[in-house]
Scaffold this active site. Sequence first.
Site, PDB file in Angstrom:
ATOM      1  N   GLU A 293      -5.109 -30.022 -34.659  1.00 43.27           N
ATOM      2  CA  GLU A 293      -4.745 -29.175 -33.515  1.00 43.27           C
ATOM      3  C   GLU A 293      -5.395 -29.644 -32.222  1.00 43.27           C
ATOM      4  OE1 GLU A 293      -8.224 -26.921 -35.516  1.00 43.27           O
ATOM      5  OE2 GLU A 293      -6.660 -28.360 -36.050  1.00 43.27           O
ATOM      6  N   ARG A 315      -4.052 -24.926 -19.164  1.00 45.31           N
ATOM      7  CA  ARG A 315      -4.556 -23.763 -19.921  1.00 45.31           C
ATOM      8  C   ARG A 315      -3.680 -22.532 -19.679  1.00 45.31           C
ATOM      9  NH1 ARG A 315      -7.010 -19.309 -19.153  1.00 45.31           N
ATOM     10  NH2 ARG A 315      -7.154 -19.648 -16.909  1.00 45.31           N
TER      11      ARG A 315
END
Length: 384
Positions: A293, A315
């Site tokens: 991940e 983000r």
Amino acid sequence: MSERLGSLLVPCFILLVSVYASLYVGQLPPLWFGILPLLPIILASVAILLAWHFNKGRVLILILLLLIPKLYGDSNEEASLTAYLVVSCFCIALLAFVPERGFFNRFAVNRILFVVMLVSWCYAIERSWVSFSFLDHAFLNTTVSWSTVLLWCVLLISTSTIGFAWWLSGDTFRASGLISIVSLLIIGHFASSDTQFDALLSAQFLLWIWFLLMESHRMAYLDDMTKLPGRRALNEQLVGLSKRYAIAMVDVDHFKKFNDTYGHDMGDKVLKSVASQLKYFANPGRAFRYGGEEFTIVFRGKQLAEVEETLELVREGIEDALVEVFDPKKKQDIDVNVTVSLGVAFATLGESPDAVLKRADEALYQSKKKGRNRVSKSLPPKNS
């Protein structure tokens, strides 16, 4: 858009060069005239060997299709060439929608029978063993026959279908298939001699050799699931970095828990979603799949002033993106969002890329400790 057009750039170049070369093929030295009839066979053999090496069964069928007029018959016979043209264009378009099944497996017999059927069909039309006399009647009282209309309908449907599919996907196989169909139309209507025919047909095999080489590069450097460059591509990028660069590490928060709750297939959907957001927001940096991940973004040179702002956009973009997953407890699809933690390190003079990557990884774990879903910046090494 640029990736889509890029998939068509080299095939178009090969087509244009082959058309130009075929116009001046008569000016070749006598030695080349002796080699030219063998060139399609040589290039086809190379393409078949590469297709076998990379386990590409669709390319095998396509090469055999293109070889049909070379292995038998006379390219000047109109009935034979027309039958070959229509059948080949239709099958190339069909192959664009057939999943890859490999080279030597249980589908091999079906592929061989399929090609044999095509060869038999073209041969039967050439020898007048197959005839549909009612198709010779005039179409709506015009001078055009029904057979001509049907043939052009097949060609139009094949070309438009594969062209539309390429436009939607940007797939390299479909781009090469589209150019192959265009090239076959040029061969069928403008090749006036055997030398022109051989020159244009050789370019077809060259096109598929290029496709197989590009596929080998893709398999080696591109992560198959996320479609991002993989670890090998990252390692090569790190070797060639300049003195001024930054490396950011990105990790999906609570990913193991997500997998345990929704399953690994839903976890793959999350990774694909994160990868698509990285592609969109990481510019001017370049995103890579690091493993599991984790992802990596590399910024170079003049891009450094934008690094922290870009990482915040990454983000926020990932946090705002909704992913549709199946909830096994509720037995229905639900929309979820995930967050990521990021760590970034700026290279200092004389510092190796591996050291910068390690500092970025340490900054990432600082983000994890501070509560996740944030960007942390690594401090310069003490000896800098």
